[in-house]
Motif scaffolding. Structure first.
Motif, PDB file in Angstrom:
ATOM      1  N   GLY A  86      27.994  69.590  14.015  1.00 31.23           N
ATOM      2  CA  GLY A  86      28.168  69.926  12.611  1.00 31.23           C
ATOM      3  C   GLY A  86      29.254  70.939  12.309  1.00 31.23           C
ATOM      4  O   GLY A  86      29.354  71.408  11.186  1.00 31.23           O
ATOM      5  N   LYS A  87      30.062  71.261  13.302  1.00 29.38           N
ATOM      6  CA  LYS A  87      31.136  72.221  13.020  1.00 29.38           C
ATOM      7  C   LYS A  87      32.366  71.490  12.488  1.00 29.38           C
ATOM      8  O   LYS A  87      32.783  70.486  13.039  1.00 29.38           O
ATOM      9  CB  LYS A  87      31.526  72.954  14.299  1.00 29.38           C
ATOM     10  N   ILE A  88      32.936  72.034  11.450  1.00 33.29           N
ATOM     11  CA  ILE A  88      34.133  71.431  10.891  1.00 33.29           C
ATOM     12  C   ILE A  88      35.288  71.612  11.875  1.00 33.29           C
ATOM     13  O   ILE A  88      35.517  72.709  12.376  1.00 33.29           O
ATOM     14  CB  ILE A  88      34.475  72.083   9.531  1.00 33.29           C
ATOM     15  N   GLY A  95      34.936  86.064  19.987  1.00 27.99           N
ATOM     16  CA  GLY A  95      35.899  85.219  19.275  1.00 27.99           C
ATOM     17  C   GLY A  95      35.611  85.080  17.793  1.00 27.99           C
ATOM     18  O   GLY A  95      36.192  84.239  17.123  1.00 27.99           O
ATOM     19  N   ASP A  96      34.710  85.893  17.278  1.00 26.09           N
ATOM     20  CA  ASP A  96      34.391  85.850  15.848  1.00 26.09           C
ATOM     21  C   ASP A  96      34.825  87.148  15.169  1.00 26.09           C
ATOM     22  O   ASP A  96      34.876  88.200  15.792  1.00 26.09           O
ATOM     23  CB  ASP A  96      32.876  85.700  15.634  1.00 26.09           C
ATOM     24  N   GLY A  97      35.082  87.035  13.878  1.00 31.39           N
ATOM     25  CA  GLY A  97      35.337  88.219  13.070  1.00 31.39           C
ATOM     26  C   GLY A  97      34.086  88.546  12.276  1.00 31.39           C
ATOM     27  O   GLY A  97      33.213  87.688  12.097  1.00 31.39           O
ATOM     28  N   VAL A 139      21.465  78.511  11.783  1.00 34.88           N
ATOM     29  CA  VAL A 139      22.280  78.819  12.948  1.00 34.88           C
ATOM     30  C   VAL A 139      23.470  77.873  13.027  1.00 34.88           C
ATOM     31  O   VAL A 139      23.394  76.754  12.554  1.00 34.88           O
ATOM     32  CB  VAL A 139      21.457  78.681  14.253  1.00 34.88           C
ATOM     33  N   GLY A 140      24.531  78.335  13.615  1.00 42.30           N
ATOM     34  CA  GLY A 140      25.636  77.446  13.969  1.00 42.30           C
ATOM     35  C   GLY A 140      26.955  77.731  13.294  1.00 42.30           C
ATOM     36  O   GLY A 140      28.004  77.446  13.836  1.00 42.30           O
ATOM     37  N   GLU A 141      26.901  78.275  12.115  1.00 48.31           N
ATOM     38  CA  GLU A 141      28.136  78.602  11.393  1.00 48.31           C
ATOM     39  C   GLU A 141      27.743  79.532  10.255  1.00 48.31           C
ATOM     40  O   GLU A 141      26.553  79.657   9.937  1.00 48.31           O
ATOM     41  CB  GLU A 141      28.800  77.336  10.860  1.00 48.31           C
ATOM     42  N   PRO A 142      28.720  80.164   9.631  1.00 49.80           N
ATOM     43  CA  PRO A 142      28.359  81.022   8.501  1.00 49.80           C
ATOM     44  C   PRO A 142      27.739  80.173   7.401  1.00 49.80           C
ATOM     45  O   PRO A 142      28.210  79.074   7.128  1.00 49.80           O
ATOM     46  CB  PRO A 142      29.704  81.589   8.047  1.00 49.80           C
ATOM     47  N   ILE A 143      26.681  80.648   6.807  1.00 48.51           N
ATOM     48  CA  ILE A 143      26.087  79.922   5.679  1.00 48.51           C
ATOM     49  C   ILE A 143      26.657  80.515   4.393  1.00 48.51           C
ATOM     50  O   ILE A 143      26.634  81.732   4.189  1.00 48.51           O
ATOM     51  CB  ILE A 143      24.543  79.952   5.704  1.00 48.51           C
ATOM     52  N   VAL A 195      16.077  83.751   8.165  1.00 42.48           N
ATOM     53  CA  VAL A 195      16.777  84.422   9.257  1.00 42.48           C
ATOM     54  C   VAL A 195      18.072  83.673   9.539  1.00 42.48           C
ATOM     55  O   VAL A 195      18.063  82.498   9.880  1.00 42.48           O
ATOM     56  CB  VAL A 195      15.900  84.568  10.536  1.00 42.48           C
ATOM     57  N   ASP A 196      19.179  84.349   9.312  1.00 42.98           N
ATOM     58  CA  ASP A 196      20.502  83.784   9.572  1.00 42.98           C
ATOM     59  C   ASP A 196      20.899  84.316  10.939  1.00 42.98           C
ATOM     60  O   ASP A 196      21.213  85.494  11.094  1.00 42.98           O
ATOM     61  CB  ASP A 196      21.454  84.257   8.462  1.00 42.98           C
ATOM     62  N   THR A 197      20.822  83.458  11.946  1.00 42.17           N
ATOM     63  CA  THR A 197      20.924  83.926  13.333  1.00 42.17           C
ATOM     64  C   THR A 197      22.309  83.647  13.896  1.00 42.17           C
ATOM     65  O   THR A 197      22.684  82.491  14.078  1.00 42.17           O
ATOM     66  CB  THR A 197      19.870  83.229  14.214  1.00 42.17           C
ATOM     67  N   TRP A 198      23.034  84.680  14.197  1.00 39.41           N
ATOM     68  CA  TRP A 198      24.355  84.504  14.815  1.00 39.41           C
ATOM     69  C   TRP A 198      24.235  84.632  16.329  1.00 39.41           C
ATOM     70  O   TRP A 198      23.692  85.634  16.823  1.00 39.41           O
ATOM     71  CB  TRP A 198      25.355  85.561  14.310  1.00 39.41           C
ATOM     72  N   TRP A 199      24.705  83.644  17.026  1.00 37.97           N
ATOM     73  CA  TRP A 199      24.763  83.705  18.491  1.00 37.97           C
ATOM     74  C   TRP A 199      25.615  82.566  19.002  1.00 37.97           C
ATOM     75  O   TRP A 199      26.237  81.865  18.200  1.00 37.97           O
ATOM     76  CB  TRP A 199      23.369  83.725  19.109  1.00 37.97           C
ATOM     77  N   GLN A 200      25.660  82.384  20.308  1.00 39.63           N
ATOM     78  CA  GLN A 200      26.573  81.408  20.905  1.00 39.63           C
ATOM     79  C   GLN A 200      25.978  80.793  22.167  1.00 39.63           C
ATOM     80  O   GLN A 200      25.067  81.382  22.766  1.00 39.63           O
ATOM     81  CB  GLN A 200      27.869  82.103  21.345  1.00 39.63           C
ATOM     82  N   THR A 201      26.538  79.682  22.580  1.00 35.70           N
ATOM     83  CA  THR A 201      26.152  79.088  23.865  1.00 35.70           C
ATOM     84  C   THR A 201      26.246  80.168  24.956  1.00 35.70           C
ATOM     85  O   THR A 201      25.387  80.272  25.827  1.00 35.70           O
ATOM     86  CB  THR A 201      27.104  77.924  24.213  1.00 35.70           C
ATOM     87  N   GLU A 202      27.282  80.959  24.869  1.00 37.18           N
ATOM     88  CA  GLU A 202      27.552  81.986  25.875  1.00 37.18           C
ATOM     89  C   GLU A 202      26.515  83.106  25.868  1.00 37.18           C
ATOM     90  O   GLU A 202      26.282  83.752  26.887  1.00 37.18           O
ATOM     91  CB  GLU A 202      28.921  82.631  25.606  1.00 37.18           C
ATOM     92  N   GLY A 254      33.723  84.227  10.466  1.00 33.42           N
ATOM     93  CA  GLY A 254      34.295  83.014  11.056  1.00 33.42           C
ATOM     94  C   GLY A 254      35.070  83.351  12.306  1.00 33.42           C
ATOM     95  O   GLY A 254      35.231  84.516  12.664  1.00 33.42           O
ATOM     96  N   ARG A 255      35.536  82.310  12.952  1.00 30.98           N
ATOM     97  CA  ARG A 255      36.319  82.508  14.168  1.00 30.98           C
ATOM     98  C   ARG A 255      37.553  83.339  13.832  1.00 30.98           C
ATOM     99  O   ARG A 255      38.154  83.166  12.772  1.00 30.98           O
ATOM    100  CB  ARG A 255      36.764  81.157  14.734  1.00 30.98           C
ATOM    101  N   VAL A 256      37.909  84.225  14.722  1.00 30.81           N
ATOM    102  CA  VAL A 256      39.097  85.026  14.405  1.00 30.81           C
ATOM    103  C   VAL A 256      40.355  84.179  14.424  1.00 30.81           C
ATOM    104  O   VAL A 256      41.355  84.534  13.831  1.00 30.81           O
ATOM    105  CB  VAL A 256      39.250  86.264  15.317  1.00 30.81           C
TER     106      VAL A 256
HETATM  107  C1  WTA Z   1      29.288  80.275  14.957  1.00 27.69           C
HETATM  108  C2  WTA Z   1      25.399  78.080  18.449  1.00 27.69           C
HETATM  109  C3  WTA Z   1      28.002  82.573  11.412  1.00 27.69           C
HETATM  110  C4  WTA Z   1      30.117  81.420  15.510  1.00 27.69           C
HETATM  111  C5  WTA Z   1      24.141  78.931  18.636  1.00 27.69           C
HETATM  112  C6  WTA Z   1      29.824  81.352  17.000  1.00 27.69           C
HETATM  113  C7  WTA Z   1      27.714  81.415  13.377  1.00 27.69           C
HETATM  114  C8  WTA Z   1      29.703  79.886  17.243  1.00 27.69           C
HETATM  115  C9  WTA Z   1      26.310  81.568  13.285  1.00 27.69           C
HETATM  116  C10 WTA Z   1      28.830  79.547  18.432  1.00 27.69           C
HETATM  117  C11 WTA Z   1      25.795  82.266  12.143  1.00 27.69           C
HETATM  118  C12 WTA Z   1      26.781  80.483  15.105  1.00 27.69           C
HETATM  119  N1  WTA Z   1      26.679  82.747  11.250  1.00 27.69           N
HETATM  120  N2  WTA Z   1      28.536  81.925  12.453  1.00 27.69           N
HETATM  121  N3  WTA Z   1      24.490  82.421  11.939  1.00 27.69           N
HETATM  122  N4  WTA Z   1      25.765  80.969  14.374  1.00 27.69           N
HETATM  123  N5  WTA Z   1      27.967  80.728  14.510  1.00 27.69           N
HETATM  124  O1  WTA Z   1      28.173  77.986  20.960  1.00 27.69           O
HETATM  125  O2  WTA Z   1      31.478  81.174  15.242  1.00 27.69           O
HETATM  126  O3  WTA Z   1      27.499  76.133  19.356  1.00 27.69           O
HETATM  127  O4  WTA Z   1      30.836  81.940  17.776  1.00 27.69           O
HETATM  128  O5  WTA Z   1      26.240  78.289  19.509  1.00 27.69           O
HETATM  129  O6  WTA Z   1      29.135  79.363  16.033  1.00 27.69           O
HETATM  130  O7  WTA Z   1      28.537  78.167  18.466  1.00 27.69           O
HETATM  131  P1  WTA Z   1      27.638  77.573  19.627  1.00 27.69           P
END
Ligand code: WTA
Length: 631
Positions: free
Chosen positions: A593-595, A484-486, A370-374, A394-401, A499-501
């Motif tokens: 850990g985000k660049i 805000g992601d593509g 989680v957290g960024e594209p792997i 499991v590559d989980t995409w989600w956000q704080t929101e 990644g982020r748009v």
């Molecule tokens: C990115 C973390 C690709 C994305 C839970 C998102 C990801 C932002 C992934 C949210 C993933 C998070 N693959 N990108 N599996 N998971 N992101 O709010 O850009 O710290 O919008 O939440 O991280 O980061 P946040």
């Protein structure tokens, strides 16, 4: 165990279908699995032009009764939290559901005695000690709103967050060991509190027993505990009452205090936890995130505990005492589900695989990220060395929101594809849009990601700034949530987050996402990690600059530069070849850990006059080095 586990692909398809055709009926059935003091009268009401979203309206509950009380009869002696210390020679702790319940109730009484009540904001600035989880749950017990601030943030960042929510109480510790380094946490908190008039009291947990300054508003955690018992009935909360505020950085200006509410958040965090990780009653689950981030909120505390799981809380860091620590902990506690971030995986992959092979990882069943594209290389390293090609990832995409996972596979149930988050989770209706906001209807497509319909754990607002909430998330496209992601979608409906748009760079009229270019460069055997940004170019409009880190024994050479350019050219096309390749010892990263591409973009553009606040970075020192190397 909850009675909503999805056990097969067919069940996933059915659940998904149902969640789209009749969302209210679907989510009502899921919500029946929880303990409500009073049932809701309306499942969902929403109007995204305002924007407003409400779930389980009229429902009354307390999330801690769901996470603690209701387990006491059936699994009171089961371990709720396994706490693993920073220092491996110290003892791990096993805290049962009964013990956790008692600790939470007792500390809730401390808060009450400190004049904290329903709706008051409590700032929690603590490292990964058990009391952090206790504090979070104690707030929820009495209806106080917790605002956890990651214990790596500076005094300025902490003060801004305390003041934004006018917090009444601060919870902190004397200090913390991070690896072998002692951090004087209370000194930082003291510095912040000089400019935080709303704070009435600071309750200090004695962790390291180091010497600290003592101020008028300070009290010791252990002294306060002596004054109260552990009998604390839970406050009755409305489903839509605030549960917590959690700050996330915006692309500009001050951080956004995302507001999550009690009912919908609980239902979605638990439902995703159970199904994505395929948790079974006696499994040991470990998420390596810090509770200071949303991942820790949803998938160390609330999701697992609502499902009666055993959740590991790790105080340390992956590199201490060496880069084998994660695997040592997996072996020691016989971890079944392991959830971490791509940045950690890449850091670990930089070291000899003997550090993984040393440990018995046969307990592992599921891996997560989680957290960024792997990138694909990291994905395969994880799959081969940690999962032994035997554990679904499991590559989980989600956000704080979003409060919970939005796009992910269900371990072993739905398919996986390296570097793809794959399918929308049950109830999630994604779409891809072109620049003008038109929906791309073909199966395979690439565009801007949007979500078309509410799900229970969507953040309801930005604390104190509903207008900003509307502008950031609901104004780009009518009636759609804009993350805000593509993303791109393959012909089988699998999504890959690109990644982020705002990381799209237009080079000679071509839209280039920086993430796939980075992915290509990362494939080179000598490269550990890279970040690609755009910078202004006379002819092309924009050109690309790649900052790369290499393995220790690699010589920087013109040859290597040529190879990197070639690999990009081959994978994406000559147009994507970076004009500049800069070797650096590390990339500037946030604590999670985000660049920080914003900083790299400025350096590439020769505009280093205003790099903004870099004090909250994980590695601020690297910025100066990069500026030097760039010259
Ligand atoms: C990115 C973390 C690709 C994305 C839970 C998102 C990801 C932002 C992934 C949210 C993933 C998070 N693959 N990108 N599996 N998971 N992101 O709010 O850009 O710290 O919008 O939440 O991280 O980061 P946040």
């Amino acid at each position: 165990m909850q009675n909503f586990k999805i056990n097969s692909l067919e069940e996933y398809n059915q659940a998904y279908q149902k969640s789209i055709e009749n969302p209210s009926k679907f989510w009502a059935e899921i919500a029946e699995n929880f303990l409500w003091r009073k049932k809701w009268h309306t499942v969902l009401k929403y109007d995204w032009s305002k924007p407003e979203t409400k779930w389980f309206i009229g429902g009354k509950l307390n999330i801690t009764e769901n996470c603690l009380d209701r387990h006491l009869k059936t699994r009171g002696d089961k371990t709720a939290i396994i706490w693993e210390p920073n220092n491996p020679s110290e003892k791990a702790q096993h805290i049962s559901y009964k013990q956790l319940h008692s600790k939470v109730c007792q500390f809730a009484n401390v808060l009450k005695a400190s004049n904290v009540g329903k709706g008051d904001r409590v700032c929690i600035y603590m490292p990964m000690v058990v009391e952090l989880a206790v504090a979070v749950l104690a707030c929820a017990r009495i209806g106080a709103i917790h605002s956890v601030v990651f214990a790596g943030f500076s005094a300025t960042a902490l003060a801004a967050r305390i003041n934004d929510a006018s917090c009444k109480i601060l919870l902190t510790t004397d200090g913390v060991y991070r690896g072998s380094k002692l951090v004087a946490l209370k000194d930082i908190a003291d510095e912040a509190l000089k400019v935080c008039p709303s704070i009435e009291k600071s309750i200090v947990y004695q962790n390291t027993k180091q010497k600290v300054d003592w101020n008028e508003k300070d009290v010791w955690w252990h002294d306060e505990l002596k004054k109260v018992d552990d009998n604390c009935p839970a406050e009755e909360m409305d489903a839509e009452d605030m549960l917590f505020i959690l700050y996330t950085s915006g692309s500009t200006g001050k951080p956004k205090g995302m507001v999550h509410t009690c009912g919908g958040y609980m239902v979605y965090a638990a439902y995703t936890f159970q199904n994505v990780f395929q948790y079974q009653e006696n499994d040991v689950y470990w998420c390596t995130a810090d509770i200071g981030w949303v991942t820790g909120h949803s998938y160390i505390i609330y999701g697992p505990l609502a499902c009666g799981a055993t959740t590991v809380m790790f105080e340390g860091i992956p590199s201490y005492p060496d880069y084998g620590r994660f695997w040592e902990v997996c072996e020691k506690h016989k971890v079944n589900q392991f959830y971490t971030a791509p940045t950690a995986i890449r850091a670990l992959a930089k070291h000899p695989t003997t550090l993984v092979e040393k440990y018995n990882l046969s307990s592992l069943k599921v891996l997560g990220t989680v957290g960024e594209p792997i990138n694909e290389e990291a994905w395969h390293w994880y799959d081969e060395n940690v999962g032994k090609k035997n554990c679904p990832i499991v590559d989980t995409w989600w956000q704080t929101e979003t409060g919970g996972m939005m796009m992910t596979s269900l371990a072993g149930i739905t398919g996986q594809k390296p570097a793809f988050a794959t399918l929308p989770f049950v109830g999630i209706q994604p779409s891809l849009l072109d620049d003008k906001g038109n929906e791309l209807t073909e199966d395979a497509a690439e565009g801007i990601l949007a979500i078309n319909f509410p799900w229970p754990s969507l953040a309801r607002t930005i604390y104190g700034d509903h207008e900003r909430y509307k502008n950031v998330y609901f104004s780009a496209y009518e009636n759609k949530y804009f993350p805000g992601d593509g993303a791109l979608r393959d012909e089988n409906g699998n999504y890959r987050i690109t990644g982020r748009v705002d990381d799209v760079v237009i080079v000679s009229g071509h839209n280039l996402g920086t993430a796939p270019i980075e992915n290509a460069i990362d494939e080179h055997k000598d490269i550990v990690e890279c970040a690609v940004v755009g910078f202004p170019h006379d002819v092309k409009g924009n050109a690309l600059c790649a900052y790369v880190t290499t393995y220790d024994n690699v010589q920087e050479s013109d040859n290597l530069i040529a190879e990197v350019r070639e690999i990009v050219s081959k994978t994406i096309g000559p147009i994507a070849k970076p004009d500049k390749i800069i070797f650096v010892s590390g990339l500037p990263k946030t604590r999670s850990g985000k660049i920080m591409r914003r900083i790299l973009r400025k350096i590439a553009s020769n505009d280093t006059s205003n790099l903004g606040d870099i004090s909250t970075l994980l590695n601020p020192d690297v910025v100066q080095e990069i500026i030097e190397n760039f010259k």
